[in-house]
Design a protein around this motif. Sequence first.
Motif, PDB file in Angstrom:
ATOM      1  N   PRO A   1       0.851  -1.202   0.000  1.00  0.00           N
ATOM      2  CA  PRO A   1       0.000   0.000   0.000  1.00  0.00           C
ATOM      3  C   PRO A   1       0.886   1.250   0.000  1.00  0.00           C
ATOM      4  O   PRO A   1       2.014   1.224   0.498  1.00  0.00           O
ATOM      5  N   LYS A   2       0.315   2.332  -0.502  1.00  0.00           N
ATOM      6  CA  LYS A   2       1.062   3.587  -0.686  1.00  0.00           C
ATOM      7  C   LYS A   2       1.738   4.063   0.602  1.00  0.00           C
ATOM      8  O   LYS A   2       2.844   4.580   0.604  1.00  0.00           O
ATOM      9  N   PHE A   3       1.038   3.881   1.730  1.00  0.00           N
ATOM     10  CA  PHE A   3       1.559   4.406   3.002  1.00  0.00           C
ATOM     11  C   PHE A   3       2.064   3.292   3.911  1.00  0.00           C
ATOM     12  O   PHE A   3       2.169   3.455   5.116  1.00  0.00           O
ATOM     13  N   GLY A   4       2.261   2.099   3.314  1.00  0.00           N
ATOM     14  CA  GLY A   4       2.768   0.975   4.105  1.00  0.00           C
ATOM     15  C   GLY A   4       1.660   0.193   4.769  1.00  0.00           C
ATOM     16  O   GLY A   4       1.798  -0.976   5.074  1.00  0.00           O
TER      17      GLY A   4
ATOM     18  N   PHE B   1      -2.761  11.457  13.201  1.00  0.00           N
ATOM     19  CA  PHE B   1      -2.098  10.510  12.296  1.00  0.00           C
ATOM     20  C   PHE B   1      -2.347   9.075  12.755  1.00  0.00           C
ATOM     21  O   PHE B   1      -2.569   8.169  11.957  1.00  0.00           O
ATOM     22  N   ALA B   2      -2.357   8.850  14.067  1.00  0.00           N
ATOM     23  CA  ALA B   2      -2.595   7.501  14.605  1.00  0.00           C
ATOM     24  C   ALA B   2      -3.991   7.019  14.205  1.00  0.00           C
ATOM     25  O   ALA B   2      -4.178   5.863  13.861  1.00  0.00           O
ATOM     26  N   VAL B   3      -4.955   7.953  14.218  1.00  0.00           N
ATOM     27  CA  VAL B   3      -6.331   7.591  13.833  1.00  0.00           C
ATOM     28  C   VAL B   3      -6.400   7.293  12.337  1.00  0.00           C
ATOM     29  O   VAL B   3      -6.882   6.240  11.925  1.00  0.00           O
ATOM     30  N   ILE B   4      -5.840   8.195  11.524  1.00  0.00           N
ATOM     31  CA  ILE B   4      -5.949   8.057  10.060  1.00  0.00           C
ATOM     32  C   ILE B   4      -5.185   6.813   9.556  1.00  0.00           C
ATOM     33  O   ILE B   4      -5.590   6.171   8.592  1.00  0.00           O
ATOM     34  N   SER B   5      -4.115   6.466  10.254  1.00  0.00           N
ATOM     35  CA  SER B   5      -3.326   5.282   9.859  1.00  0.00           C
ATOM     36  C   SER B   5      -3.936   4.007  10.447  1.00  0.00           C
ATOM     37  O   SER B   5      -3.305   2.952  10.459  1.00  0.00           O
ATOM     38  N   LYS B   6      -5.163   4.150  10.988  1.00  0.00           N
ATOM     39  CA  LYS B   6      -5.887   3.001  11.578  1.00  0.00           C
ATOM     40  C   LYS B   6      -5.047   2.317  12.651  1.00  0.00           C
ATOM     41  O   LYS B   6      -4.854   1.105  12.648  1.00  0.00           O
ATOM     42  N   ASP B   7      -4.516   3.153  13.531  1.00  0.00           N
ATOM     43  CA  ASP B   7      -3.738   2.702  14.685  1.00  0.00           C
ATOM     44  C   ASP B   7      -2.446   1.985  14.291  1.00  0.00           C
ATOM     45  O   ASP B   7      -2.002   1.059  14.979  1.00  0.00           O
ATOM     46  N   HIS B   8      -1.891   2.379  13.142  1.00  0.00           N
ATOM     47  CA  HIS B   8      -0.553   1.909  12.755  1.00  0.00           C
ATOM     48  C   HIS B   8       0.358   3.107  12.513  1.00  0.00           C
ATOM     49  O   HIS B   8       0.981   3.233  11.448  1.00  0.00           O
TER      50      HIS B   8
ATOM     51  N   VAL C   1       4.248   1.988  11.858  1.00  0.00           N
ATOM     52  CA  VAL C   1       4.511   1.301  10.590  1.00  0.00           C
ATOM     53  C   VAL C   1       4.449   2.307   9.450  1.00  0.00           C
ATOM     54  O   VAL C   1       5.369   2.421   8.631  1.00  0.00           O
ATOM     55  N   SER C   2       3.376   3.110   9.434  1.00  0.00           N
ATOM     56  CA  SER C   2       3.197   4.050   8.318  1.00  0.00           C
ATOM     57  C   SER C   2       4.226   5.172   8.379  1.00  0.00           C
ATOM     58  O   SER C   2       4.796   5.560   7.353  1.00  0.00           O
ATOM     59  N   MET C   3       4.543   5.664   9.594  1.00  0.00           N
ATOM     60  CA  MET C   3       5.554   6.730   9.732  1.00  0.00           C
ATOM     61  C   MET C   3       6.912   6.240   9.217  1.00  0.00           C
ATOM     62  O   MET C   3       7.585   6.928   8.445  1.00  0.00           O
TER      63      MET C   3
ATOM     64  N   GLN D   1      11.087   5.223   3.148  1.00  0.00           N
ATOM     65  CA  GLN D   1      10.910   4.840   1.743  1.00  0.00           C
ATOM     66  C   GLN D   1      10.552   6.044   0.887  1.00  0.00           C
ATOM     67  O   GLN D   1      11.317   6.465   0.027  1.00  0.00           O
ATOM     68  N   SER D   2       9.406   6.653   1.174  1.00  0.00           N
ATOM     69  CA  SER D   2       8.898   7.695   0.271  1.00  0.00           C
ATOM     70  C   SER D   2       9.701   8.992   0.362  1.00  0.00           C
ATOM     71  O   SER D   2      10.106   9.554  -0.638  1.00  0.00           O
ATOM     72  N   GLU D   3       9.977   9.436   1.608  1.00  0.00           N
ATOM     73  CA  GLU D   3      10.642  10.736   1.772  1.00  0.00           C
ATOM     74  C   GLU D   3      12.148  10.660   1.530  1.00  0.00           C
ATOM     75  O   GLU D   3      12.734  11.559   0.932  1.00  0.00           O
ATOM     76  N   ARG D   4      12.800   9.589   2.014  1.00  0.00           N
ATOM     77  CA  ARG D   4      14.272   9.609   2.018  1.00  0.00           C
ATOM     78  C   ARG D   4      14.888   8.505   1.158  1.00  0.00           C
ATOM     79  O   ARG D   4      16.110   8.463   0.993  1.00  0.00           O
ATOM     80  N   ASN D   5      14.074   7.591   0.651  1.00  0.00           N
ATOM     81  CA  ASN D   5      14.600   6.562  -0.259  1.00  0.00           C
ATOM     82  C   ASN D   5      15.770   5.795   0.340  1.00  0.00           C
ATOM     83  O   ASN D   5      16.673   5.341  -0.370  1.00  0.00           O
ATOM     84  N   LEU D   6      15.742   5.658   1.691  1.00  0.00           N
ATOM     85  CA  LEU D   6      16.876   4.998   2.364  1.00  0.00           C
ATOM     86  C   LEU D   6      16.793   3.476   2.250  1.00  0.00           C
ATOM     87  O   LEU D   6      17.809   2.789   2.291  1.00  0.00           O
ATOM     88  N   LEU D   7      15.598   2.927   2.099  1.00  0.00           N
ATOM     89  CA  LEU D   7      15.481   1.464   1.995  1.00  0.00           C
ATOM     90  C   LEU D   7      16.211   1.005   0.730  1.00  0.00           C
ATOM     91  O   LEU D   7      17.004   0.067   0.772  1.00  0.00           O
ATOM     92  N   ARG D   8      15.973   1.725  -0.354  1.00  0.00           N
ATOM     93  CA  ARG D   8      16.630   1.337  -1.611  1.00  0.00           C
ATOM     94  C   ARG D   8      18.149   1.481  -1.472  1.00  0.00           C
ATOM     95  O   ARG D   8      18.898   0.624  -1.924  1.00  0.00           O
ATOM     96  N   SER D   9      18.585   2.573  -0.827  1.00  0.00           N
ATOM     97  CA  SER D   9      20.041   2.818  -0.707  1.00  0.00           C
ATOM     98  C   SER D   9      20.753   1.658  -0.033  1.00  0.00           C
ATOM     99  O   SER D   9      21.938   1.430  -0.271  1.00  0.00           O
ATOM    100  N   TYR D  10      20.049   0.912   0.839  1.00  0.00           N
ATOM    101  CA  TYR D  10      20.716  -0.184   1.575  1.00  0.00           C
ATOM    102  C   TYR D  10      20.102  -1.537   1.259  1.00  0.00           C
ATOM    103  O   TYR D  10      20.136  -2.450   2.058  1.00  0.00           O
ATOM    104  N   ASN D  11      19.546  -1.642   0.034  1.00  0.00           N
ATOM    105  CA  ASN D  11      18.974  -2.922  -0.426  1.00  0.00           C
ATOM    106  C   ASN D  11      18.034  -3.539   0.600  1.00  0.00           C
ATOM    107  O   ASN D  11      18.064  -4.744   0.829  1.00  0.00           O
TER     108      ASN D  11
END
Length: 344
Positions: A4-7, A33-40, A43-45, A51-61
């Motif tokens: 999903p887009k927001f995890g 944010f806790a409400v909108i993320s359905k109490d996640h 995980v979503s933050m 991933q979306s803001e800093r692209n760090l997951l890709r940088s470290y495989n």
Amino acid sequence: GNLPKFGVEVEDEDAMSLMVSQINTWNFDLFKFAVISKDHPLVSMAYVILQSERNLLRSYNVDPPTFIKYMFVIEANYHKTNPYHNATHGADVMQSCHVLLGYSVVEQVFTDLEVFAALFASAIHDVDHPGLSNQFLSNTSNELAILYNDHAVLENHHLATAFKFLQEDELNWASGMDDKQRQLFRKMVIDLVLATDMSKHLSLLADIKTTVESSKVAHNGKLVLESYNERMLVLQGIVHSCDISSATKALPIYKAWTERIIEEFYQQGDRERDLGLNLSPMCDRQNPSIEKSQVGFIDFIVLPLWETLGELMFPYCQEMLSQLNENRMYYFSRIPESPRCSIT
Ligand SMILES: O[C@@H](CN1CCOCC1)Cn1nccc1-c1ccc(OC(F)F)c(OC2CCCC2)c1
Ligand SMILES: [Zn+2]
């Protein structure tokens, strides 16, 4: 992939997108944010920032689905029943850290791995917190105090918990990092979470002052950090400041965090009373001292730390300092009159 887009799956994608567009703001509303993320919120933050803001997951495989699965386990191991030390606090410290690390004065100073370590440390820094203090765990010979010999008991436990899950194959998102990176990442996360131990506050603050002073003198006002220790000190200062940043947030947010920590302290006090122990400071719901305690906490701990951070990050952090002063006045002006001693 089919992530999903927001995890996490959300009801209202538009509301979520609107909140995420504010992710770089200091007064971000984590409760909403806790409400909108359905109490996640965690995980979503974590997914949005790394991933979306800093692209760090890709940088470290880092495999995103594996990382998400791991963050669901971390989030599930924050106690939902804690009024304060729950997953929303973890997400709050991570988001606050993301804002500070986005200021240009520090952005050029730290490597991607250091930024990744600070954000990850923020996310996991209170996992499996029991809603009780280190002092309480030692006073009651809790098995964690025995295991960690009364030294940084909670902080050691948060770290061990987070890294133990990383050992499980289906949660091991770090398998794509090379050994040297993974070793350094682990060392930095350990140093950062151990620095959130309040008993280290004064020595950490003193060391940061020294480092900022010597660095600015040596490099005519520019922040240049040479050694690992100097770099870690400043990162530790950033994570620790975010951990006790509530009083620097907009008043409604600050008041909400204060209500939560006070209720958590009162629940500890209830247990101390039941056990016949002396009640810890500020834990006695029958003798509340919220306003005075907050003013004391600000004057002796939060303000000195954030003034130092304000020097380090100058001209940033001025918004935090002005909100901190307004918030201090709010509670100072509400300190109840001390009951007149009746000389009868
Ligand atoms: O307990 C604090 C450290 N103590 C050490 C002994 O002297 C008093 C302060 C820090 N700490 N540790 C975990 C959570 C918090 C903590 C975090 C946000 C707090 O207030 C608000 F901003 F939300 C907070 O307030 C307490 C109750 C009134 C003053 C302190 C506490
Ligand atoms: Zn914390």
